[in-house]
Design a protein around this motif. Structure first.
Motif, PDB file in Angstrom:
ATOM      1  N   GLU A  32       0.825  -1.212   0.000  1.00 31.52           N
ATOM      2  CA  GLU A  32       0.000   0.000   0.000  1.00 31.52           C
ATOM      3  C   GLU A  32       0.861   1.264   0.000  1.00 31.52           C
ATOM      4  OE1 GLU A  32      -2.377  -0.654   3.481  1.00 31.52           O
ATOM      5  OE2 GLU A  32      -3.749  -2.023   2.427  1.00 31.52           O
ATOM      6  N   LYS A  33       2.048   1.194   0.599  1.00 34.66           N
ATOM      7  CA  LYS A  33       2.951   2.347   0.650  1.00 34.66           C
ATOM      8  C   LYS A  33       3.855   2.433  -0.572  1.00 34.66           C
ATOM      9  CE  LYS A  33       3.071   2.720   5.632  1.00 34.66           C
ATOM     10  NZ  LYS A  33       3.898   2.900   6.804  1.00 34.66           N
ATOM     11  N   GLY A  34       3.755   1.460  -1.479  1.00 36.55           N
ATOM     12  CA  GLY A  34       4.554   1.499  -2.689  1.00 36.55           C
ATOM     13  C   GLY A  34       5.951   0.935  -2.556  1.00 36.55           C
ATOM     14  N   VAL A  35       6.237   0.274  -1.448  1.00 32.97           N
ATOM     15  CA  VAL A  35       7.548  -0.333  -1.246  1.00 32.97           C
ATOM     16  C   VAL A  35       7.616  -1.681  -1.970  1.00 32.97           C
ATOM     17  CG1 VAL A  35       9.162  -1.232   0.481  1.00 32.97           C
ATOM     18  CG2 VAL A  35       7.859   0.853   0.942  1.00 32.97           C
ATOM     19  N   LEU A  36       6.510  -2.391  -1.989  1.00 36.09           N
ATOM     20  CA  LEU A  36       6.400  -3.662  -2.699  1.00 36.09           C
ATOM     21  C   LEU A  36       5.322  -3.553  -3.770  1.00 36.09           C
ATOM     22  CD1 LEU A  36       6.349  -6.202   0.292  1.00 36.09           C
ATOM     23  CD2 LEU A  36       8.274  -5.684  -1.217  1.00 36.09           C
ATOM     24  N   ASP A  37       5.512  -4.281  -4.857  1.00 35.14           N
ATOM     25  CA  ASP A  37       4.450  -4.463  -5.857  1.00 35.14           C
ATOM     26  C   ASP A  37       3.791  -5.792  -5.556  1.00 35.14           C
ATOM     27  OD1 ASP A  37       4.829  -2.110  -7.335  1.00 35.14           O
ATOM     28  OD2 ASP A  37       6.461  -3.031  -8.479  1.00 35.14           O
ATOM     29  N   GLU A  46       1.779 -12.521  -4.950  1.00 30.87           N
ATOM     30  CA  GLU A  46       3.233 -12.560  -4.960  1.00 30.87           C
ATOM     31  C   GLU A  46       3.714 -11.127  -4.898  1.00 30.87           C
ATOM     32  OE1 GLU A  46       5.153 -14.960  -7.865  1.00 30.87           O
ATOM     33  OE2 GLU A  46       4.635 -16.756  -6.726  1.00 30.87           O
ATOM     34  N   TYR A  47       4.784 -10.914  -4.181  1.00 33.13           N
ATOM     35  CA  TYR A  47       5.317  -9.573  -3.947  1.00 33.13           C
ATOM     36  C   TYR A  47       6.705  -9.456  -4.554  1.00 33.13           C
ATOM     37  CZ  TYR A  47       1.571  -9.234  -0.502  1.00 33.13           C
ATOM     38  OH  TYR A  47       0.357  -9.211   0.118  1.00 33.13           O
ATOM     39  N   THR A  48       6.979  -8.290  -5.112  1.00 32.19           N
ATOM     40  CA  THR A  48       8.304  -7.980  -5.630  1.00 32.19           C
ATOM     41  C   THR A  48       8.672  -6.577  -5.158  1.00 32.19           C
ATOM     42  OG1 THR A  48       7.355  -7.132  -7.679  1.00 32.19           O
ATOM     43  CG2 THR A  48       8.103  -9.418  -7.696  1.00 32.19           C
ATOM     44  N   PRO A  49       9.963  -6.293  -5.043  1.00 34.08           N
ATOM     45  CA  PRO A  49      10.367  -4.938  -4.637  1.00 34.08           C
ATOM     46  C   PRO A  49       9.901  -3.918  -5.677  1.00 34.08           C
ATOM     47  CG  PRO A  49      12.227  -6.461  -4.541  1.00 34.08           C
ATOM     48  CD  PRO A  49      11.125  -7.181  -5.221  1.00 34.08           C
ATOM     49  N   ALA A  50       9.405  -2.798  -5.218  1.00 34.24           N
ATOM     50  CA  ALA A  50       8.951  -1.736  -6.116  1.00 34.24           C
ATOM     51  C   ALA A  50      10.077  -0.765  -6.451  1.00 34.24           C
ATOM     52  CB  ALA A  50       7.780  -0.981  -5.489  1.00 34.24           C
ATOM     53  N   VAL A  51      11.163  -0.843  -5.711  1.00 34.31           N
ATOM     54  CA  VAL A  51      12.313   0.043  -5.926  1.00 34.31           C
ATOM     55  C   VAL A  51      13.582  -0.790  -5.932  1.00 34.31           C
ATOM     56  CG1 VAL A  51      11.213   2.088  -4.948  1.00 34.31           C
ATOM     57  CG2 VAL A  51      12.476   0.545  -3.463  1.00 34.31           C
ATOM     58  N   ALA A  52      14.633  -0.230  -6.525  1.00 29.90           N
ATOM     59  CA  ALA A  52      15.884  -0.970  -6.675  1.00 29.90           C
ATOM     60  C   ALA A  52      16.643  -1.154  -5.358  1.00 29.90           C
ATOM     61  CB  ALA A  52      16.776  -0.264  -7.693  1.00 29.90           C
ATOM     62  N   ASP A  53      16.590  -0.134  -4.494  1.00 27.80           N
ATOM     63  CA  ASP A  53      17.360  -0.199  -3.261  1.00 27.80           C
ATOM     64  C   ASP A  53      16.824   0.834  -2.269  1.00 27.80           C
ATOM     65  OD1 ASP A  53      18.347   2.283  -4.148  1.00 27.80           O
ATOM     66  OD2 ASP A  53      20.128   1.362  -5.011  1.00 27.80           O
ATOM     67  N   GLU A  54      17.470   0.926  -1.125  1.00 29.05           N
ATOM     68  CA  GLU A  54      17.018   1.857  -0.080  1.00 29.05           C
ATOM     69  C   GLU A  54      17.105   3.307  -0.531  1.00 29.05           C
ATOM     70  OE1 GLU A  54      18.583   1.117   3.884  1.00 29.05           O
ATOM     71  OE2 GLU A  54      18.942  -0.963   3.284  1.00 29.05           O
ATOM     72  N   ALA A  55      18.109   3.631  -1.331  1.00 29.32           N
ATOM     73  CA  ALA A  55      18.247   5.013  -1.811  1.00 29.32           C
ATOM     74  C   ALA A  55      17.057   5.389  -2.685  1.00 29.32           C
ATOM     75  CB  ALA A  55      19.554   5.186  -2.580  1.00 29.32           C
ATOM     76  N   ALA A  56      16.633   4.476  -3.552  1.00 29.19           N
ATOM     77  CA  ALA A  56      15.479   4.747  -4.411  1.00 29.19           C
ATOM     78  C   ALA A  56      14.219   4.936  -3.566  1.00 29.19           C
ATOM     79  CB  ALA A  56      15.284   3.612  -5.414  1.00 29.19           C
ATOM     80  N   LEU A  57      14.095   4.156  -2.522  1.00 25.40           N
ATOM     81  CA  LEU A  57      12.951   4.290  -1.615  1.00 25.40           C
ATOM     82  C   LEU A  57      12.974   5.647  -0.920  1.00 25.40           C
ATOM     83  CD1 LEU A  57      10.497   2.991  -0.277  1.00 25.40           C
ATOM     84  CD2 LEU A  57      12.049   1.981   1.382  1.00 25.40           C
ATOM     85  N   ALA A  58      14.148   6.065  -0.469  1.00 26.72           N
ATOM     86  CA  ALA A  58      14.270   7.362   0.210  1.00 26.72           C
ATOM     87  C   ALA A  58      13.939   8.499  -0.739  1.00 26.72           C
ATOM     88  CB  ALA A  58      15.683   7.530   0.767  1.00 26.72           C
ATOM     89  N   ARG A  60      12.058   8.373  -3.439  1.00 26.35           N
ATOM     90  CA  ARG A  60      10.621   8.332  -3.719  1.00 26.35           C
ATOM     91  C   ARG A  60       9.831   9.000  -2.602  1.00 26.35           C
ATOM     92  NH1 ARG A  60       7.618   2.793  -5.119  1.00 26.35           N
ATOM     93  NH2 ARG A  60       8.519   3.234  -7.147  1.00 26.35           N
ATOM     94  N   GLU A  61      10.208   8.715  -1.348  1.00 27.12           N
ATOM     95  CA  GLU A  61       9.488   9.283  -0.206  1.00 27.12           C
ATOM     96  C   GLU A  61       9.684  10.792  -0.116  1.00 27.12           C
ATOM     97  OE1 GLU A  61       6.853   9.508   2.766  1.00 27.12           O
ATOM     98  OE2 GLU A  61       7.255   7.766   1.507  1.00 27.12           O
ATOM     99  N   VAL A  62      10.911  11.256  -0.346  1.00 26.86           N
ATOM    100  CA  VAL A  62      11.175  12.699  -0.322  1.00 26.86           C
ATOM    101  C   VAL A  62      10.361  13.393  -1.404  1.00 26.86           C
ATOM    102  CG1 VAL A  62      12.933  14.456  -0.787  1.00 26.86           C
ATOM    103  CG2 VAL A  62      13.433  12.570   0.766  1.00 26.86           C
ATOM    104  N   LEU A  63      10.349  12.827  -2.602  1.00 24.03           N
ATOM    105  CA  LEU A  63       9.588  13.444  -3.692  1.00 24.03           C
ATOM    106  C   LEU A  63       8.084  13.409  -3.420  1.00 24.03           C
ATOM    107  CD1 LEU A  63      11.565  12.200  -6.796  1.00 24.03           C
ATOM    108  CD2 LEU A  63      11.516  14.505  -5.826  1.00 24.03           C
TER     109      LEU A  63
END
Length: 96
Positions: A32-37, A46-58, A60-63
């Motif tokens: 729901e938060k967009g961390v997993l697809d 089935e779940y997969t990562p929605a971002v490549a790494d922690e930096a991409a997650l950070a 995305r959240e800042v933006l």
């Protein structure tokens, strides 16, 4: 990965195993938060990562939180450091 697969990996090294519903709830919230697809697979998901790494997650959240202001501040900071500006230009040229 399915919830069961994640649960099995997590419980390998735990003295007290986690409950299936606990892992399912966390994974649903991360989706729901967009961390997993999440995609339908049989009766479950089935779940997969929605971002490549922690930096991409950070990023995305800042933006998501600060939008264009974050981009403007980042560009301003980069313009103060010519080396950083050059690295950013190279990275942008490499990005598809």
């Amino acid at each position: 990965m399915s919830v069961r697969q994640v649960l099995d990996v997590l419980n390998e090294s735990r003295p007290r195993p986690l409950a299936y519903t606990t892992v399912m709830t966390v994974m649903t919230r991360l989706a729901e938060k967009g961390v997993l697809d999440r995609s339908r697979h049989g009766r479950g998901y089935e779940y997969t990562p929605a971002v490549a790494d922690e930096a991409a997650l950070a990023v995305r959240e800042v933006l998501r939180t600060h939008g264009e202001n974050a981009v403007a501040h980042f560009a301003a900071e980069a313009s103060l450091d010519p080396e950083l500006g050059e690295r950013l230009r190279r990275l942008l040229e490499e990005t598809p």
